[in-house]
Write a protein that holds these residues in place. Structure first.
Motif, PDB file in Angstrom:
ATOM      1  N   HIS A  27      14.310 -12.935 -20.852  1.00  0.00           N
ATOM      2  CA  HIS A  27      13.479 -13.736 -19.954  1.00  0.00           C
ATOM      3  C   HIS A  27      14.359 -14.675 -19.134  1.00  0.00           C
ATOM      4  O   HIS A  27      15.547 -14.872 -19.436  1.00  0.00           O
ATOM      5  CB  HIS A  27      12.465 -14.550 -20.765  1.00  0.00           C
ATOM      6  CG  HIS A  27      13.102 -15.613 -21.619  1.00  0.00           C
ATOM      7  ND1 HIS A  27      13.381 -16.872 -21.142  1.00  0.00           N
ATOM      8  CD2 HIS A  27      13.534 -15.600 -22.909  1.00  0.00           C
ATOM      9  CE1 HIS A  27      13.956 -17.587 -22.090  1.00  0.00           C
ATOM     10  NE2 HIS A  27      14.062 -16.840 -23.178  1.00  0.00           N
ATOM     11  N   LEU A  28      13.771 -15.266 -18.095  1.00  0.00           N
ATOM     12  CA  LEU A  28      14.513 -16.158 -17.201  1.00  0.00           C
ATOM     13  C   LEU A  28      14.179 -17.627 -17.435  1.00  0.00           C
ATOM     14  O   LEU A  28      14.542 -18.482 -16.624  1.00  0.00           O
ATOM     15  CB  LEU A  28      14.202 -15.795 -15.743  1.00  0.00           C
ATOM     16  CG  LEU A  28      14.585 -14.377 -15.311  1.00  0.00           C
ATOM     17  CD1 LEU A  28      14.022 -14.063 -13.929  1.00  0.00           C
ATOM     18  CD2 LEU A  28      16.098 -14.190 -15.329  1.00  0.00           C
ATOM     19  N   GLY A  29      13.502 -17.929 -18.539  1.00  0.00           N
ATOM     20  CA  GLY A  29      13.078 -19.295 -18.788  1.00  0.00           C
ATOM     21  C   GLY A  29      14.223 -20.286 -18.891  1.00  0.00           C
ATOM     22  O   GLY A  29      14.062 -21.475 -18.564  1.00  0.00           O
ATOM     23  N   PHE A  30      15.382 -19.827 -19.352  1.00  0.00           N
ATOM     24  CA  PHE A  30      16.569 -20.669 -19.412  1.00  0.00           C
ATOM     25  C   PHE A  30      17.539 -20.358 -18.275  1.00  0.00           C
ATOM     26  O   PHE A  30      18.696 -20.792 -18.288  1.00  0.00           O
ATOM     27  CB  PHE A  30      17.308 -20.470 -20.742  1.00  0.00           C
ATOM     28  CG  PHE A  30      16.642 -21.112 -21.926  1.00  0.00           C
ATOM     29  CD1 PHE A  30      16.259 -22.443 -21.892  1.00  0.00           C
ATOM     30  CD2 PHE A  30      16.407 -20.381 -23.080  1.00  0.00           C
ATOM     31  CE1 PHE A  30      15.654 -23.051 -22.993  1.00  0.00           C
ATOM     32  CE2 PHE A  30      15.811 -20.972 -24.188  1.00  0.00           C
ATOM     33  CZ  PHE A  30      15.440 -22.314 -24.143  1.00  0.00           C
ATOM     34  N   GLY A  31      17.077 -19.620 -17.265  1.00  0.00           N
ATOM     35  CA  GLY A  31      17.971 -19.200 -16.203  1.00  0.00           C
ATOM     36  C   GLY A  31      18.838 -18.045 -16.670  1.00  0.00           C
ATOM     37  O   GLY A  31      18.529 -17.346 -17.633  1.00  0.00           O
ATOM     38  N   TYR A  32      19.939 -17.848 -15.963  1.00  0.00           N
ATOM     39  CA  TYR A  32      20.845 -16.736 -16.270  1.00  0.00           C
ATOM     40  C   TYR A  32      22.177 -17.007 -15.576  1.00  0.00           C
ATOM     41  O   TYR A  32      22.237 -17.692 -14.565  1.00  0.00           O
ATOM     42  CB  TYR A  32      20.257 -15.407 -15.778  1.00  0.00           C
ATOM     43  CG  TYR A  32      21.186 -14.222 -15.904  1.00  0.00           C
ATOM     44  CD1 TYR A  32      21.431 -13.636 -17.138  1.00  0.00           C
ATOM     45  CD2 TYR A  32      21.833 -13.698 -14.776  1.00  0.00           C
ATOM     46  CE1 TYR A  32      22.297 -12.557 -17.263  1.00  0.00           C
ATOM     47  CE2 TYR A  32      22.694 -12.614 -14.891  1.00  0.00           C
ATOM     48  CZ  TYR A  32      22.921 -12.048 -16.134  1.00  0.00           C
ATOM     49  OH  TYR A  32      23.788 -10.988 -16.252  1.00  0.00           O
ATOM     50  N   GLY A  33      23.255 -16.471 -16.135  1.00  0.00           N
ATOM     51  CA  GLY A  33      24.562 -16.599 -15.496  1.00  0.00           C
ATOM     52  C   GLY A  33      25.220 -17.928 -15.813  1.00  0.00           C
ATOM     53  O   GLY A  33      24.920 -18.576 -16.817  1.00  0.00           O
ATOM     54  N   VAL A  86       6.794 -17.684 -25.213  1.00  0.00           N
ATOM     55  CA  VAL A  86       6.239 -18.882 -24.576  1.00  0.00           C
ATOM     56  C   VAL A  86       6.975 -19.167 -23.270  1.00  0.00           C
ATOM     57  O   VAL A  86       6.370 -19.428 -22.228  1.00  0.00           O
ATOM     58  CB  VAL A  86       6.327 -20.097 -25.523  1.00  0.00           C
ATOM     59  CG1 VAL A  86       5.974 -21.388 -24.773  1.00  0.00           C
ATOM     60  CG2 VAL A  86       5.389 -19.921 -26.718  1.00  0.00           C
ATOM     61  N   LEU A  87       8.296 -19.104 -23.313  1.00  0.00           N
ATOM     62  CA  LEU A  87       9.099 -19.368 -22.113  1.00  0.00           C
ATOM     63  C   LEU A  87       8.852 -18.328 -21.024  1.00  0.00           C
ATOM     64  O   LEU A  87       8.916 -18.629 -19.831  1.00  0.00           O
ATOM     65  CB  LEU A  87      10.578 -19.387 -22.478  1.00  0.00           C
ATOM     66  CG  LEU A  87      11.042 -20.607 -23.275  1.00  0.00           C
ATOM     67  CD1 LEU A  87      12.387 -20.333 -23.935  1.00  0.00           C
ATOM     68  CD2 LEU A  87      11.142 -21.836 -22.373  1.00  0.00           C
ATOM     69  N   ARG A  88       8.576 -17.096 -21.443  1.00  0.00           N
ATOM     70  CA  ARG A  88       8.314 -16.034 -20.469  1.00  0.00           C
ATOM     71  C   ARG A  88       6.953 -16.222 -19.812  1.00  0.00           C
ATOM     72  O   ARG A  88       6.824 -16.177 -18.576  1.00  0.00           O
ATOM     73  CB  ARG A  88       8.375 -14.659 -21.150  1.00  0.00           C
ATOM     74  CG  ARG A  88       8.285 -13.487 -20.174  1.00  0.00           C
ATOM     75  CD  ARG A  88       8.095 -12.165 -20.894  1.00  0.00           C
ATOM     76  NE  ARG A  88       6.803 -12.069 -21.570  1.00  0.00           N
ATOM     77  CZ  ARG A  88       5.654 -11.752 -20.955  1.00  0.00           C
ATOM     78  NH1 ARG A  88       5.642 -11.512 -19.648  1.00  0.00           N
ATOM     79  NH2 ARG A  88       4.533 -11.682 -21.640  1.00  0.00           N
ATOM     80  N   VAL A  89       5.927 -16.451 -20.623  1.00  0.00           N
ATOM     81  CA  VAL A  89       4.551 -16.510 -20.105  1.00  0.00           C
ATOM     82  C   VAL A  89       4.291 -17.804 -19.341  1.00  0.00           C
ATOM     83  O   VAL A  89       3.584 -17.811 -18.337  1.00  0.00           O
ATOM     84  CB  VAL A  89       3.551 -16.338 -21.269  1.00  0.00           C
ATOM     85  CG1 VAL A  89       2.121 -16.587 -20.806  1.00  0.00           C
ATOM     86  CG2 VAL A  89       3.651 -14.928 -21.849  1.00  0.00           C
ATOM     87  N   LYS A  90       4.858 -18.902 -19.815  1.00  0.00           N
ATOM     88  CA  LYS A  90       4.662 -20.201 -19.158  1.00  0.00           C
ATOM     89  C   LYS A  90       6.042 -20.833 -18.936  1.00  0.00           C
ATOM     90  O   LYS A  90       6.497 -21.664 -19.715  1.00  0.00           O
ATOM     91  CB  LYS A  90       3.785 -21.117 -20.011  1.00  0.00           C
ATOM     92  CG  LYS A  90       2.368 -20.630 -20.195  1.00  0.00           C
ATOM     93  CD  LYS A  90       1.535 -20.761 -18.916  1.00  0.00           C
ATOM     94  CE  LYS A  90       1.198 -22.193 -18.620  1.00  0.00           C
ATOM     95  NZ  LYS A  90       0.307 -22.318 -17.422  1.00  0.00           N
ATOM     96  N   SER A 115       7.833 -16.148 -11.629  1.00  0.00           N
ATOM     97  CA  SER A 115       7.349 -14.875 -11.113  1.00  0.00           C
ATOM     98  C   SER A 115       8.093 -13.714 -11.767  1.00  0.00           C
ATOM     99  O   SER A 115       7.491 -12.727 -12.197  1.00  0.00           O
ATOM    100  CB  SER A 115       7.522 -14.825  -9.597  1.00  0.00           C
ATOM    101  OG  SER A 115       7.146 -13.570  -9.073  1.00  0.00           O
ATOM    102  N   GLY A 116       9.413 -13.831 -11.852  1.00  0.00           N
ATOM    103  CA  GLY A 116      10.202 -12.779 -12.487  1.00  0.00           C
ATOM    104  C   GLY A 116       9.802 -12.544 -13.928  1.00  0.00           C
ATOM    105  O   GLY A 116       9.785 -11.401 -14.407  1.00  0.00           O
ATOM    106  N   ASN A 117       9.440 -13.602 -14.635  1.00  0.00           N
ATOM    107  CA  ASN A 117       9.061 -13.478 -16.036  1.00  0.00           C
ATOM    108  C   ASN A 117       7.724 -12.773 -16.236  1.00  0.00           C
ATOM    109  O   ASN A 117       7.409 -12.363 -17.359  1.00  0.00           O
ATOM    110  CB  ASN A 117       9.011 -14.862 -16.693  1.00  0.00           C
ATOM    111  CG  ASN A 117      10.381 -15.354 -17.103  1.00  0.00           C
ATOM    112  OD1 ASN A 117      11.291 -14.567 -17.347  1.00  0.00           O
ATOM    113  ND2 ASN A 117      10.532 -16.668 -17.177  1.00  0.00           N
ATOM    114  N   LEU A 118       6.946 -12.638 -15.165  1.00  0.00           N
ATOM    115  CA  LEU A 118       5.654 -11.943 -15.251  1.00  0.00           C
ATOM    116  C   LEU A 118       5.652 -10.685 -14.370  1.00  0.00           C
ATOM    117  O   LEU A 118       4.582 -10.171 -14.024  1.00  0.00           O
ATOM    118  CB  LEU A 118       4.522 -12.889 -14.837  1.00  0.00           C
ATOM    119  CG  LEU A 118       4.276 -14.066 -15.792  1.00  0.00           C
ATOM    120  CD1 LEU A 118       3.249 -15.024 -15.209  1.00  0.00           C
ATOM    121  CD2 LEU A 118       3.811 -13.578 -17.158  1.00  0.00           C
TER     122      LEU A 118
END
Length: 395
Positions: free
Chosen positions: A332-338, A272-276, A309-312
């Protein structure tokens, strides 16, 4: 090395059309170039997964002192963990994460899951309801306000305060201007009126106040941290719950897969976080000239990292447009990274996992009718989701 002439586009990231059609617009930008300059926003957008992840992993080059797309809000956010860089960031983040640690989340799990199951049971008995107001909003708001320790009639005012704060992370367009007085109420309360005794004993808010009293952080930082939790701790979770309801209804084979194997709940949330992606773009400012894909982003530039965009990005995810809960896209990047990965993601996961598990257990099938979007500069929430034709499990 040959430096490319920057790709440009007339797209305005914060126009009504882009807010309504984010994924399609981001796909256009992603295929145009890895970096695209947008004169309408005076911003350099990074469009592809690996480049976005690399930027998030390099806070020395991509400073968080420009997470918002207007200077006024960046100045207001100065001093929060959201808008700070190392070494200051570590101290501010520690106070936040100490209260949202895995150990703290484990202690909360049983209570949150019990509340989720109780809510879902009541909604199933109704047979039809508004998926936003009755589930996506109601549940996380009650959990987060209890967690912070907000009491009395203030509880009714927090949600509009938070939504207004997100509008202010974009440019100072009409949406942001209309949100200024509402968000100002939140800032005034957290920074000038709120005291530790206003917050429930044993709450996270009270713990942060006590950290300020001990001198671990400044009293100014106390206001910033509580402000940040209240503004950000609900809206993205609310948006994601709404997205989950819509995606699972529009992909009934995936909902049936979840019903048959509730252990897929964590993987369903990642998908869900990846697609939306609930917050599809975040700001940064470059501290030096930096080259991405042959294009040089100049020092001091406003950058937009397009998480959505990155997630898709098909360079990263196979058939990225397909909603598949067995994909388990944990990167996925839905929660950010780093270092700036969402500090509240443990709580968000608990809330949404609890709801999805109860939903998959108590519901055999359902349908969404009318779905109304609400435009926000930074998040992508629905205003309402009509849940109909609900068949309880066992029928």
């Amino acid at each position: 090395m040959t430096v490319a002439v920057p790709a440009t586009s007339t797209i305005d990231l914060f126009s009504d059309d882009v807010l309504r059609n984010t994924e399609a617009v981001f796909a256009e930008l992603r295929e145009l170039a890895p970096v695209v300059y947008l004169p309408a926003n005076d911003s350099w957008v990074v469009t592809r997964y690996e480049d976005i992840r690399d930027a998030l992993g390099d806070p020395a080059t991509f400073s968080s002192r420009a997470v918002a797309f207007n200077e006024q809000m960046n100045e207001i956010l100065s001093g929060t963990s959201l808008a700070s860089d190392p070494p200051q960031h570590g101290d501010l983040r520690a106070v936040l994460t100490d209260n949202l640690s895995p150990r703290a989340m484990r202690k909360m799990k049983a209570g949150i899951y019990e509340k989720a199951d109780e809510l879902v049971r009541e909604l199933v008995e109704r047979g039809s309801f508004d998926g936003m107001a009755d589930m996506a909003v109601h549940f996380p708001v009650s959990i987060v306000l209890d967690l912070i320790g907000v009491q009395g009639d203030l509880r009714e005012r927090i949600l509009p305060w938070g939504e207004a704060a997100f509008n202010l992370l974009g440019p100072m367009n009409q949406r942001a201007q209309e949100s200024l007085p509402i968000a100002g109420e939140l800032f005034h309360w957290t920074h000038e009126e709120m005291r530790g005794e206003d917050l429930a004993e044993g709450s996270i808010g009270r713990n942060i106040w006590e950290a300020a009293e001990r001198g671990d952080i400044s009293h100014e930082s106390f206001g910033y941290i509580v402000h940040q939790i209240l503004a950000a701790g609900m809206d993205t979770t609310i948006t994601t719950i709404g997205n989950a309801l819509v995606l699972l209804a529009r992909n009934p084979e995936q909902f049936e897969k979840l019903r048959q194997d509730p252990k897929l709940v964590p993987a369903a949330l990642t998908e869900v976080l990846r697609v939306k992606t609930p917050t599809p773009a975040f700001g940064r400012r470059t501290t030096r000239d930096v080259e991405i894909g042959g294009t040089v982003i100049p020092e001091g530039a406003q950058v937009a990292l397009l998480y959505g965009s990155g997630n898709l990005d098909p360079r990263k995810f196979e058939n990225p447009e397909t909603f598949d809960i067995s994909r388990n896209a944990v990167d996925h990047l839905g929660f950010g990274y780093g270092i700036h990965a969402c500090a509240g993601q443990g709580l968000a996961k608990l809330e949404i996992h609890g709801l999805l598990e109860a939903w998959a257990t108590r519901v055999k099938s359902y349908r969404v009718g009318e779905v109304v979007q609400r435009l926000n500069n930074f998040t992508r929430p629905y205003d309402s989701i009509e849940i109909t034709d609900l068949v309880p499990a066992g029928e």
